[in-house]
Design a protein around this motif. Structure first.
Motif, short mmCIF file in Angstrom:
data_model
loop_
_atom_site.label_atom_id
_atom_site.label_comp_id
_atom_site.label_asym_id
_atom_site.label_seq_id
_atom_site.Cartn_x
_atom_site.Cartn_y
_atom_site.Cartn_z
N TYR A 265 0.84 -1.20 0.00
CA TYR A 265 0.00 0.00 0.00
C TYR A 265 0.87 1.25 0.00
O TYR A 265 0.64 2.20 -0.75
N SER B 256 -6.63 -5.60 -1.01
CA SER B 256 -6.09 -4.92 0.17
C SER B 256 -7.13 -4.89 1.30
O SER B 256 -6.85 -5.27 2.44
N ARG C 97 2.32 1.58 -3.44
CA ARG C 97 1.32 2.04 -4.41
C ARG C 97 1.07 3.53 -4.26
O ARG C 97 0.84 4.24 -5.23
N LYS D 103 -7.37 -7.67 4.94
CA LYS D 103 -7.38 -7.21 6.33
C LYS D 103 -8.58 -7.75 7.10
O LYS D 103 -8.48 -8.09 8.28
N1 URA Z 1 -8.08 1.17 1.48
C1 URA Z 1 -7.33 0.06 1.63
O1 URA Z 1 -7.33 -0.53 2.71
N2 URA Z 1 -6.60 -0.38 0.61
C2 URA Z 1 -6.56 0.24 -0.58
O2 URA Z 1 -5.88 -0.23 -1.47
C3 URA Z 1 -7.33 1.40 -0.75
C4 URA Z 1 -8.08 1.84 0.30
#
Ligand code: URA
Ligand code: CA
Length: 441
Positions: free
Chosen positions: A165, A183, A168, A187
């Protein structure tokens, strides 16, 4: 296997195997694959995309890159809820006790906020004494005893996502549907969810600016959940103006208490019923969304929702007196009313600007190290479609730093557009995406 070949394959539009995806994620997390190769792959994915199966494999590879929370000690189906982020989104604060009061266990692991306002954990910490750092055993015990608990993120969860992240963010590869979807879902799955309800926001205050983009993201996340055995529902909702009235930590706790008593803002109440009803259905507590909605209305009307919130506060060492006496929550030393100068109707409110005004007053963090002022924020007085007359309050600012008020007032003024014609009220919910398909409202 070589990282180069995997990048080459995706660049040319190939489909990656599970082994290739796992190899890359493992190598990148451990440090063997450098940032520049991961950046190249992210850019290749940005342009070429990922199929549903590749996206699910990427999600699970990231889940297995670190610690997973074991909620096996909690009875029942654990449903998690996630919002892609909005302004003054008070829903999680309401949903945790509300859904628990209706009979589904809620074990919520939540982050701290960065940007507009605090996260759910920050908001709860505005309750005097409230403790969000529970040991894993205490967390499980609290959920079994009370039905609900909220803890801050701990341990080494999804390190692959943390690293990717951040990469990116500086390589212009955030805005890729499969990368966002994997992503978010990695989580939730690492946090132990059996089933997941997603609130995908659309509009000026959200990540996704059009309903089409939001439905595409919703679809990608529901596909991941379905492929990895977590029932997932996504609700696509409007974020063209702040949700409810309050934006800011203690202010939102107060708004959540009002909503649990059945006295909250209409939009927040409605969204909580919809998301909560889906949570109850996925938890197997009710057969369908309609019965879920009725059940939630009943627990609010009978006072069980607000009683559950008190119980949860006691269980996490907080002072439950705030529920009956919200004036015990932190209060700002200064308030200022931003008054309308024109006669007409509120045509639009730029939610992002309102969020930034709240942050400027102290409600959010610009960097991870920033300190949050629990009492700071804004309370919206007029929403889109409301009639305003000169001298009426559009927004009330709350701050402890008086010198911040003037600049925040400017931001609020620039966020509001008042015009002669009454606009048609924006829809709150655009539709629902489930494994069975997309239903637009
Ligand atoms: N929120 C996230 O947790 N990941 C992303 O890639 C974008 C927003
Ligand atoms: Ca709110």
């Amino acid at each position: 296997m070589r990282a180069y070949d995997i990048i080459w394959k995706k660049r040319n539009g190939g489909i990656l195997s599970r082994e290739e995806i796992e190899f890359f994620v493992r190598g990148y997390t451990a440090g063997g694959i450098p940032d520049y190769q991961a950046a190249a792959l992210a850019m290749a994915i940005y342009f070429r995309g990922l199929e549903a199966r590749e996206t699910a494999d990427l999600t699970m590879a990231m889940v297995y890159s670190g610690d997973r929370v074991d909620l096996g000690g909690i009875r029942g189906i654990k449903v998690d809820k996630h919002s892609t982020g909005g302004v003054g989104d008070t829903t999680t604060l309401v949903l945790v006790p509300l859904v628990a009061a209706a009979g589904a266990p809620v074990a919520k692991m939540s982050g701290r906020g960065l940007g507009h306002t605090g996260g759910t954990v920050d908001k709860l910490e505005s309750i005097p004494g409230f403790k969000v750092s529970l040991e894993p055993m205490e967390f499980v015990e609290a959920v079994n005893r009370v039905g609900a608990a909220v803890v801050g993120q701990t341990g080494n969860m999804v390190p692959a996502d943390k690293k990717l992240y951040a990469l990116r963010d500086v390589t212009a590869t955030i805005e890729s549907v499969p990368l966002i979807a994997s992503s978010v879902m990695s989580k939730k799955i690492a946090a132990g969810a059996d089933a997941i309800v997603l609130d995908v926001k659309v509009g000026s205050g959200a990540f996704m600016k059009t309903p089409e983009a939001a439905f595409e993201l919703a679809r990608a996340m529901v596909d991941i959940g379905t492929m990895v055995g977590r029932r997932t529902v996504a609700v696509v909702t409007q974020m063209d103006q702040p949700l409810g009235y309050a934006v800011g930590n203690a202010l939102e706790v107060r708004e959540a208490i009002d909503t649990l008593k059945g006295e909250g803002p209409a939009d927040l109440h409605e969204l909580c019923l919809l998301l909560g009803a889906h949570m109850l259905q996925l938890a197997g507590v009710v057969a369908d969304v309609q019965s879920g909605t009725e059940r939630l209305q009943q627990v609010i009307a009978e006072g069980l929702a607000v009683a559950k919130f008190k119980e949860m506060i006691v269980s996490q060492s907080g002072d439950p007196a705030v529920v009956d006496r919200p004036e015990l929550l932190p209060r700002a030393s200064f308030t200022r009313e931003v008054k309308a100068e024109q006669d007409g109707f509120v045509r639009s409110i730029d939610a992002q600007e309102v969020g930034l005004a709240a942050m400027m007053l102290g409600a959010g963090r610009e960097t991870k190290e920033d300190h949050i002022d629990m009492s700071a924020g804004v309370v919206v007085g007029k929403k889109v479609g409301d009639r305003v007359q000169p001298g009426e309050t559009l927004v009330t600012l709350h701050a402890n730093r008086q010198e911040k008020l003037a600049e925040a007032e400017q931001r609020i003024r620039s966020a509001y557009r008042v015009g002669a014609e009454r606009p048609s009220p924006p829809p709150l919910v655009y539709g629902v995406v489930t494994a069975e398909g997309v239903r637009r409202f």
